[in-house]
Design an enzyme around this catalytic site. Structure first.
Site, PDB file in Angstrom:
ATOM      1  N   GLY A   6       0.849  -1.188   0.000  1.00 51.04           N
ATOM      2  CA  GLY A   6       0.000   0.000   0.000  1.00 51.04           C
ATOM      3  C   GLY A   6       0.878   1.228   0.000  1.00 51.04           C
ATOM      4  O   GLY A   6       2.096   1.135   0.219  1.00 51.04           O
ATOM      5  N   GLN A  39       3.472   9.882   1.550  1.00 53.13           N
ATOM      6  CA  GLN A  39       4.753   9.205   1.284  1.00 53.13           C
ATOM      7  C   GLN A  39       5.384   9.629  -0.044  1.00 53.13           C
ATOM      8  O   GLN A  39       6.539   9.314  -0.305  1.00 53.13           O
ATOM      9  CB  GLN A  39       4.563   7.685   1.276  1.00 53.13           C
ATOM     10  N   CYS A  48       7.670  -0.642   6.010  1.00 50.13           N
ATOM     11  CA  CYS A  48       7.107   0.557   5.401  1.00 50.13           C
ATOM     12  C   CYS A  48       8.122   1.102   4.406  1.00 50.13           C
ATOM     13  O   CYS A  48       9.313   1.172   4.709  1.00 50.13           O
ATOM     14  CB  CYS A  48       6.839   1.579   6.491  1.00 50.13           C
ATOM     15  N   LEU A  49       7.666   1.518   3.245  1.00 48.05           N
ATOM     16  CA  LEU A  49       8.568   2.054   2.221  1.00 48.05           C
ATOM     17  C   LEU A  49       9.259   3.329   2.710  1.00 48.05           C
ATOM     18  O   LEU A  49      10.325   3.676   2.221  1.00 48.05           O
ATOM     19  CB  LEU A  49       7.806   2.325   0.916  1.00 48.05           C
ATOM     20  N   HIS A  68      -2.344   0.431   8.533  1.00 47.24           N
ATOM     21  CA  HIS A  68      -1.014   1.030   8.332  1.00 47.24           C
ATOM     22  C   HIS A  68      -1.119   2.287   7.454  1.00 47.24           C
ATOM     23  O   HIS A  68      -0.560   3.334   7.788  1.00 47.24           O
ATOM     24  CB  HIS A  68      -0.094  -0.020   7.693  1.00 47.24           C
ATOM     25  N   GLU A  69      -1.849   2.173   6.345  1.00 51.59           N
ATOM     26  CA  GLU A  69      -1.938   3.314   5.414  1.00 51.59           C
ATOM     27  C   GLU A  69      -2.756   4.463   6.002  1.00 51.59           C
ATOM     28  O   GLU A  69      -2.412   5.628   5.822  1.00 51.59           O
ATOM     29  CB  GLU A  69      -2.521   2.874   4.068  1.00 51.59           C
ATOM     30  N   HIS A  95      -0.790   6.592   8.271  1.00 51.79           N
ATOM     31  CA  HIS A  95       0.042   7.591   7.585  1.00 51.79           C
ATOM     32  C   HIS A  95      -0.704   8.923   7.463  1.00 51.79           C
ATOM     33  O   HIS A  95      -0.105   9.990   7.559  1.00 51.79           O
ATOM     34  CB  HIS A  95       0.405   7.125   6.168  1.00 51.79           C
TER      35      HIS A  95
HETATM   36 ZN   LIG Z   1       4.020   2.840   5.421  1.00 54.14          ZN
END
Ligand SMILES: [Zn+2]
Length: 169
Positions: A46, A51, A94-95, A136-137, A140
């Site tokens: 995701g 991000q 996480c990216l 998680h998303e 953010h």
């Molecule tokens: Zn993330």
């Protein structure tokens, strides 16, 4: 296909809450497509707009099945309206938090409301891993990273590691 740059910790923008989207226009649709390309390329489960440097309440979720063509879902102004149970999310990553994974306690089931790319209301009921990705998303969009949900000790270890990298640059 446009691959966007991913903002990484400790960039302060990741700690800021994102703004609600009021206009679903062509610019937003292009952003959604670029975010999907970026997520597939990474690859990630995701991606949130913050991000890629856009502080708006928008996430894309990777719905690609193994061996199938890439597919995704975009959620505008997503909100968790119900959550229950417990799910131990092992090796969550996480990216925006490179080179780090940790176990995070999540809800097992969530109900999420959002708008789709055409501005129509939608509702999702997910359980297990897909429910974790949504949590998680959506975190953010509130300026919360998964490292805010682990023990202070583990978080400090990661912070020290990042500081060392930054000195090495
Ligand atoms: Zn993330």
């Amino acid at each position: 296909m446009t691959i966007l740059d991913i903002v990484t910790y400790p960039d302060k923008s990741l700690a800021q809450p994102s703004e609600k989207i009021t206009d679903i226009d062509e610019t937003l649709k292009t952003l959604i497509e670029d975010m999907a390309d970026t997520m597939f390329e990474a690859p990630g489960a995701g991606l949130a707009a913050v991000q890629v440097g856009v502080s708006k309440q928008l996430i894309v979720i990777n719905t690609t099945e193994e061996g199938q063509e890439n597919s995704y879902m975009a959620l505008i102004n997503p909100e968790i309206v119900e959550a229950d149970g417990e799910f131990i999310s092992e090796d969550e990553g996480c990216l925006s938090v490179p080179e780090f994974r940790a176990t995070v306690k999540r809800f097992n089931r969530v109900k999420v409301t959002a708008l789709d790319v055409d501005g129509n209301p939608m509702e999702l009921n997910e359980e297990g891993f897909p429910a974790v990705v949504l949590q998680h998303e959506i975190d953010h969009l509130k300026g919360v990273l998964f490292i805010n949900r682990i023990s202070a000790l583990k978080r400090e270890m990661y912070k020290r590691k990042v500081k060392k990298w930054m000195k090495g640059r």
